[in-house]
Design a protein around this motif. Structure first.
Motif, mmCIF file in Angstrom:
data_model
loop_
_atom_site.group_PDB
_atom_site.id
_atom_site.type_symbol
_atom_site.label_atom_id
_atom_site.label_comp_id
_atom_site.label_asym_id
_atom_site.label_seq_id
_atom_site.Cartn_x
_atom_site.Cartn_y
_atom_site.Cartn_z
ATOM 1 N N ILE A 1 1.381 -2.410 -10.615
ATOM 2 C CA ILE A 1 0.687 -2.194 -9.437
ATOM 3 C C ILE A 1 1.019 -0.595 -9.010
ATOM 4 O O ILE A 1 2.237 -0.511 -8.654
ATOM 5 C CB ILE A 1 0.443 -3.210 -7.985
ATOM 6 N N CYS A 2 -0.169 0.147 -8.739
ATOM 7 C CA CYS A 2 0.282 1.467 -8.541
ATOM 8 C C CYS A 2 -0.333 1.779 -7.048
ATOM 9 O O CYS A 2 -1.216 1.237 -6.586
ATOM 10 C CB CYS A 2 -0.169 2.361 -9.397
ATOM 11 N N GLU A 3 0.182 2.934 -6.456
ATOM 12 C CA GLU A 3 -0.194 3.513 -5.261
ATOM 13 C C GLU A 3 0.360 2.834 -4.186
ATOM 14 O O GLU A 3 0.071 1.465 -3.804
ATOM 15 C CB GLU A 3 -1.831 3.386 -5.019
ATOM 16 N N ILE B 1 -1.773 0.588 -1.657
ATOM 17 C CA ILE B 1 -2.138 -0.546 -2.341
ATOM 18 C C ILE B 1 -1.071 -1.582 -2.683
ATOM 19 O O ILE B 1 -1.171 -2.857 -2.834
ATOM 20 C CB ILE B 1 -2.925 -0.073 -3.550
ATOM 21 N N GLU C 1 -0.229 -3.955 0.226
ATOM 22 C CA GLU C 1 -1.148 -4.805 0.346
ATOM 23 C C GLU C 1 -0.957 -6.168 -0.446
ATOM 24 O O GLU C 1 -1.172 -7.249 -0.465
ATOM 25 C CB GLU C 1 -2.895 -4.325 0.294
ATOM 26 N N TYR C 2 -0.742 -5.439 -1.802
ATOM 27 C CA TYR C 2 -0.527 -6.570 -2.993
ATOM 28 C C TYR C 2 0.504 -7.600 -2.493
ATOM 29 O O TYR C 2 0.517 -8.829 -2.718
ATOM 30 C CB TYR C 2 -0.117 -5.800 -4.092
ATOM 31 N N GLU D 1 -0.609 -10.154 -0.038
ATOM 32 C CA GLU D 1 -1.212 -11.159 -0.723
ATOM 33 C C GLU D 1 -0.531 -11.841 -1.578
ATOM 34 O O GLU D 1 -0.822 -13.244 -1.693
ATOM 35 C CB GLU D 1 -2.510 -10.520 -1.289
ATOM 36 N N ARG E 1 -7.299 -5.712 11.083
ATOM 37 C CA ARG E 1 -7.014 -5.536 9.712
ATOM 38 C C ARG E 1 -7.617 -4.039 9.352
ATOM 39 O O ARG E 1 -6.842 -3.073 8.623
ATOM 40 C CB ARG E 1 -7.473 -6.351 8.555
ATOM 41 N N ALA E 2 -9.080 -3.866 9.727
ATOM 42 C CA ALA E 2 -9.434 -2.671 9.516
ATOM 43 C C ALA E 2 -9.093 -1.437 10.383
ATOM 44 O O ALA E 2 -8.993 -0.320 9.825
ATOM 45 C CB ALA E 2 -11.141 -2.707 9.924
ATOM 46 N N ARG F 1 -5.831 -0.414 8.301
ATOM 47 C CA ARG F 1 -6.043 0.256 7.064
ATOM 48 C C ARG F 1 -6.488 1.422 7.436
ATOM 49 O O ARG F 1 -6.071 2.630 6.953
ATOM 50 C CB ARG F 1 -7.235 -0.438 6.492
#
Lengths: 237, 267
Positions: free
Chosen positions: B103-105, B108, B111-112, B115, B130-131, B134
């Motif tokens: 997983i990159c960035e 991101i 968030e991964y 989850e 959440r919005a 972000r």
């Protein structure tokens, strides 16, 4: 700052009290179109409020997005969500029952989708802007970068029907409105997406068959006219 | 050379010299790993010393209590075969390796991690919150990106250009100041996505300020942010993966010297 007029105050109050979804919109904005496509795909009713962007921005826009002062802004029961990809994720989170899901359930697949949507965000629009704003070496560099970007996206798509796999998804929504701008990019850059990336061109046509996309996208010639208008506005030949 | 590394097993990592903040993989972590080895997949973070973005996956994993191996790249000198394989698009760190997935960035990746693993939430549960999280994480990545760090590195407070830069930077810091709203962290009572995104301001900003002599994050103008920076840098989990200040200052000074030398040559 100038105090709000009665109409402006009314607009702000109306939007603030309004139940449901309102989108602060601009007819040619590919970012606003992402939101409209997602909402249409999910059958979520949303009122579109066209904003004046080249002239004075509305109080409602400035109040809803004080940080960036840009569209799109999604108002949900009066609360503002800004930044198009953030809005897409919000729609997914806030309406969990609304099908189709644009992001897959698997965390790794979600990360992949976010990665490519982020790639589109970083690489397409700003590069395209340089393509029509600059001349000579600047334009040549932008052209090379745009071709690399499109080829990378084409390679990522591969044999699949959509970036989401078999189903239209997050990355497809993020990229499809920008395809209306390809015609103008082609004219400015002297290349053809059909020739360079036939898979991507085919994908764009496939997406265009969807009602949500067909109803929302601006015809490419109109985007090109808009860019020519912007060029005059910025004093670019 | 690429040919040399190609013959190695793909999971052989390039071990650079030890750095003071490599996580001590304790006896406890080894025991846990052995017990769960068959059930869990190995987690590795590819990064480089002093990387602002590389810090983010590390702190996220530590907040979740997930053991991981740190693979340090020797950037910008060498990009390993492993890095080029797992991040062919951007060729940058950090990269998270989870089993056979990459997983990159950095955001991101965070968030991964939120989850994919159990443990305290890094993003709020409520969709609107959440919005908001972000949005502010993205704001930080837009406004405190490479151009910001370059400008503050090279600043000496003299020119008009630098004054404009500082004015803009202060405006953006003020917006962040406003987001703390009396809380210890942007995430409220605990470290969340926005805190992780802002972590560059908690350690790196101080180092850059020391080198350039510019004092951007002052107590008078940004009392909440200054308090936050101390809270963040003092947190047990963040502390373990923040670079040592002296080593960081040394590295940035070396990079700055290099840039100035190159600029001289170009004149």
């Amino acid at each position: 700052s100038v105090p709000a007029s009665p109409k402006q105050r009314k607009d702000r109050i109306m939007a603030g009290e309004k139940k449901g979804l309102v989108l602060l919109d601009f007819w040619v904005s590919p970012f606003a179109q992402r939101c409209r496509i997602a909402l249409a795909e999910k059958g979520l009713a949303c009122e579109s409020l066209e904003q004046e962007l080249l002239g004075d921005k509305s109080d409602l826009l400035l109040g809803s997005n004080p940080v960036h002062k840009k569209v799109p802004v999604l108002l949900h029961d009066g609360r503002a969500v800004c930044e198009s990809l953030v809005i897409l994720e919000y729609i997914e989170d806030a309406f969990p029952g609304a099908a189709p899901r644009l992001l897959p359930a698997d965390p790794h697949a979600r990360a992949q989708a976010r990665f490519w949507a982020d790639y589109v965000d970083k690489r397409v629009y700003s590069c395209g802007t340089r393509l029509w704003k600059l001349k000579g070496e600047g334009r040549a560099a932008a052209r090379a970068e745009m071709l690399e970007t499109l080829r990378t996206l084409d390679a990522e798509l591969g044999d699949r029907a959509f970036f989401g796999g078999e189903a239209f998804g997050f990355v497809d929504v993020a990229l499809i409105p920008l395809t209306s701008w390809f015609y103008s990019y082609e004219k400015h850059g002297g290349f053809s997406v059909e020739e360079e990336c036939p898979g991507l061109a085919e994908w764009a046509r496939r997406c265009g068959e969807r009602e949500s996309v067909a109803k929302v996208l601006t015809p490419p010639e109109e985007v090109h006219d808009f860019i020519c208008l912007l060029k005059k506005h910025y004093g670019v030949e | 050379s690429r040919e040399d590394t190609a013959t190695k097993h793909p999971l052989t990592h390039i071990n650079s010299t030890t750095h003071s903040y490599q996580p001590a993989v304790t006896g406890f972590e080894f025991k846990v790993q052995n017990l769960e080895a068959k059930m869990s997949e190995t987690v590795k973070v590819m990064s480089t010393f002093g990387s602002i973005y590389g810090h983010r996956p590390e702190v996220a994993l530590r907040l979740k209590g997930i053991p991981y191996e740190l693979l340090l790249e020797d950037l910008p000198n060498n990009k390993s075969e492993l890095l080029l394989t797992h991040n062919p698009v951007h060729k940058l760190v950090p990269v998270l390796l989870h089993g056979d997935k990459s997983i990159c960035e950095s955001l991101i990746i965070v968030e991964y991690i939120d989850e994919a693993f159990e443990g305290p939430r890094l993003l709020p549960a409520d969709p609107y919150e959440r919005a908001t999280a972000r949005f502010w994480a993205q704001f930080i990545d837009q406004k405190f990106a490479r151009p910001f760090w370059m400008s503050i590195c090279m600043a000496d407070g003299d020119k008009e250009e630098e004054e404009n830069f500082l004015k803009e930077a202060k405006k953006n810091l003020l917006l962040l100041e406003g987001q703390l709203k009396g809380n210890r962290f942007f995430g409220g009572n605990s470290i969340g996505l926005v805190d992780i995104a802002a972590s560059g301001l908690a350690r790196w900003l101080g180092a850059f300020e020391e080198i350039s002599g510019v004092n951007l994050l002052t107590d008078e103008q940004f009392p909440a942010l200054c308090r936050w920076a101390k809270e963040y840098a003092g947190d047990e989990r963040a502390k373990e993966c923040l670079p040592n200040m002296d080593e960081l200052v040394a590295k940035i000074t070396a990079v700055k010297k290099k840039f100035l030398a190159m600029a001289e040559v170009q004149k």
